[in-house]
Scaffold this active site. Structure first.
Site, PDB file in Angstrom:
ATOM      1  N   LYS A   7       0.591  -1.168  -0.099  1.00 45.33           N
ATOM      2  CA  LYS A   7       0.077  -0.114  -0.249  1.00 45.33           C
ATOM      3  C   LYS A   7       1.050   1.209   0.059  1.00 45.33           C
ATOM      4  CE  LYS A   7      -3.887   1.777   2.765  1.00 45.33           C
ATOM      5  NZ  LYS A   7      -4.694   1.621   3.894  1.00 45.33           N
ATOM      6  N   SER A  49      -9.860   1.663   3.386  1.00 40.53           N
ATOM      7  CA  SER A  49      -8.785   2.487   2.474  1.00 40.53           C
ATOM      8  C   SER A  49      -8.098   1.706   1.760  1.00 40.53           C
ATOM      9  CB  SER A  49      -8.108   3.534   3.148  1.00 40.53           C
ATOM     10  OG  SER A  49      -7.138   3.096   4.105  1.00 40.53           O
ATOM     11  N   SER A  95     -10.081  -0.673   7.429  1.00 38.82           N
ATOM     12  CA  SER A  95      -9.326  -0.491   6.353  1.00 38.82           C
ATOM     13  C   SER A  95      -8.565  -1.606   5.614  1.00 38.82           C
ATOM     14  CB  SER A  95      -8.214   0.728   6.159  1.00 38.82           C
ATOM     15  OG  SER A  95      -9.331   1.817   6.363  1.00 38.82           O
TER      16      SER A  95
END
Lengths: 479, 96
Positions: free
Chosen positions: A68, A143, A167
């Site tokens: 990420k 997210s 998330s």
């Protein structure tokens, strides 16, 4: 080639160790797959520009991994999906990523996300939304939307993301994969761009529970560079459990509420049935304060974020807006131009909650609710081994469907936020498929299992047994 | 429940400049969120200890004599928008 990409990370790692699989060839196959990204899931991949030397892995010993874009990677663009960090190349590498490199995992790329990890749909990215591989008109969740989409979409064998209020777990649920938020303190936060420091945790997104265990084993540990890290005592073994006899699973009566799609509820109930078939016991428990989780979270997280994001001021790194007459104008212009709408909203919310006159009423009160929620879980764990809920109230929703009302987006986190507030570990595994409330082809439904702090081993063992019984196969389900 | 004046005040604290339209939108959105959040204001939490940290850690220290390598100056300045004389250059705090 297709066969190679079907191997789980664990299978690939074992084959490499046995000399049956060439690590570099395997990594190459995945790099080629990643290059076919049509989901806007990757923000950067090696070879697109220079700068990957500091994170290169010349001799792979395990499966390559997607990371990420919230994790600092030396010399490689790291944006947290924000325009305020456009072009930023960190001078150091996050501990989590360092551990992956030391384990011999090449980095496949940096994945798209909601800006500064604020969001539940990956629609808040400064670089465009990520599409759900199951239905490209729908969101992958957030997210860690990019990290989930690459694993579900055949663009990476596994990935790491972050979970502050859900998330990792919620996108895992919406994309039909496994996502684990470990105990707060299990994995170092050094080099992980901070959103809410008392909640943020790094974690694995994988196709199987065994892969999640393997990845957790690589990542966990006390880090002198993060004084809030503790690690998991005894480490993490690969799960082997095949049944659930002797284990008690608590269903919180207070969380059985409206707002859960009928299809999601059906899959949840069916999964409870599977638990019983495996010899597990279901019991109703009470988490009386969990329903206030969202309210407490949307004070605490924005408050901490307003402090953490004050460093983006155009002084030391990132973009700087020109033309300001003085320092304050430079700060204001830089931040107003660089931050997206949701980030501004949360900074405002957090600043308000912490401002003089409101601190006790909001932040002080929210911290007390947090204590109560942690106590609720502690009491529940006196009676049961695990707490189970649907991971998300709905299956993947349409792009643009929830963007008009921030609050409706926040309610996606209803089932995941309490575990974050309590700091306890929780995993989402695919429970099955369900039709969305508005009709249409079936989409993945995640089943969430939470355990006491540092009980990751028991959690993974149980999740592994349940995963086997459910037998969810994304390819067979038409992905 | 949060009006334009408060929005402008908070924006100043947060070093954000909002357009007219943004101020109005923000007042509405924040009010909606705060209304939901307000439920916790009505809970009886008398005597409950606030949690600021979920794990039982306190003052984790390291020994003083372990040498610690910090970022070399040129590396720290490498991402700077305006490095000057080994420092970060910024506009003056007050316009003349």
């Amino acid at each position: 080639m297709a066969g190679l990409l079907d191997l789980t990370a664990l299978e690939a790692q074992r084959a490499m160790a046995a000399g049956e699989l060439d690590g570099a060839e395997y990594a190459e196959a995945w790099a080629r797959a990643a290059a076919g990204d049509e989901l806007n899931a990757y923000l950067w991949r090696p070879g697109e520009d220079d700068g990957g030397e500091a994170i290169a892995v010349p001799e792979p010993r395990t499966a390559p991994i997607a990371v990420k874009d919230i994790f600092c990677t030396e010399g490689v663009p790291t944006t947290a999906a924000s325009r305020i960090l456009e072009g930023y190349r960190p001078p150091y590498t996050a501990t989590s990523v360092r551990r992956l490199l030391d384990a011999g995992a090449p980095i496949l790329g940096k994945t798209n996300m909601d800006e500064f990890a604020m969001g539940s749909s990956n629609e808040n990215s400064g670089y465009g939304p990520v599409l759900n591989p199951w239905d490209r008109g729908r969101v992958p969740g957030g997210s860690s939307g990019g990290s989930a989409a690459v694993v579900a979409g055949g663009l990476a064998p596994w990935s790491i993301g972050t979970d502050t209020g859900g998330s990792i777990r919620q996108p895992a649920s919406l994309c039909g994969i496994v996502g684990l938020k470990p105990t707060y303190g299990a994995i170092s936060r050094y080099g992980m761009i901070a959103f809410a420091s008392s909640l943020d945790q790094c974690g694995p997104l994988t196709r199987t529970v065994a892969d999640a265990a393997l990845l957790l084993g690589i990542l966990q540990g006390r880090d002198p560079l993060d004084s809030t890290s503790i690690g998991i005592e005894g480490g993490v073994e690969l799960p082997e459990r095949e049944d659930l006899s002797g284990l008690r699973f608590g269903v919180p009566g207070d969380l059985a509420r409206e707002g859960v799609e009928p299809g999601v509820r059906e899959v949840f109930e069916a999964t409870l049935g599977r638990i019983q078939e495996l010899g597990g016991e279901i019991a109703e428990i009470a988490l009386p304060n969990a329903e206030h989780g969202i309210s407490a979270y949307y004070v605490i997280a924005p408050a901490e974020a307003s402090s953490n994001l004050s460093r983006y001021d155009g002084v030391r790194y990132g973009v700087r807006a020109g033309g300001g007459r003085d320092l304050i104008e430079m700060y204001e212009s830089t931040r107003s131009q660089g931050f997206g709408a949701e980030v501004k909203r949360r900074i405002m919310l957090g600043t308000y909650a912490l401002s003089s006159g409101y601190y006790d009423a909001y932040y002080g009160q929210a911290q007390k609710v947090r204590t109560r929620i942690a106590e609720d879980f502690a009491a529940a764990f006196e009676q049961v081994d695990f707490v189970v809920t649907p991971t998300s109230p709905s299956v993947a929703f349409g792009l643009g469907e929830k963007t008009a009302d921030p609050l409706s987006m926040y309610l996606n986190d209803f089932f995941t936020v309490p575990m974050s507030l309590a700091g306890i570990p929780a995993i989402s595994i695919p429970g099955g498929l369900a039709e969305p409330a508005g009709g249409g082809p079936k989409l993945p439904v995640g089943f969430q299992i939470a355990a006491p702090a540092f009980a990751e081993q028991r959690l993974l063992d149980a999740a592994h047994a349940l995963e086997r019984a459910i037998g969810f196969d994304a390819r067979q389900e038409g992905l | 429940m949060i009006d334009r004046e408060q929005v402008l005040h908070v924006a100043r604290l947060a070093r954000l400049r909002l357009s007219e339209a943004e101020v109005d939108a923000m007042a509405g959105e924040l009010s909606g969120i705060l209304e939901h959040v307000d439920r916790i204001g009505r809970l009886d939490l008398e005597g409950v200890e606030p949690t600021s940290h979920v794990v039982a850690l306190e003052n984790v220290l390291r020994s003083d004599d372990a040498p610690w390598q910090s970022l070399p100056r040129e590396v720290a300045l490498a991402s700077a928008p305006e490095p000057v004389d080994g420092a970060f250059r910024v506009p003056s705090p007050q316009a003349d």
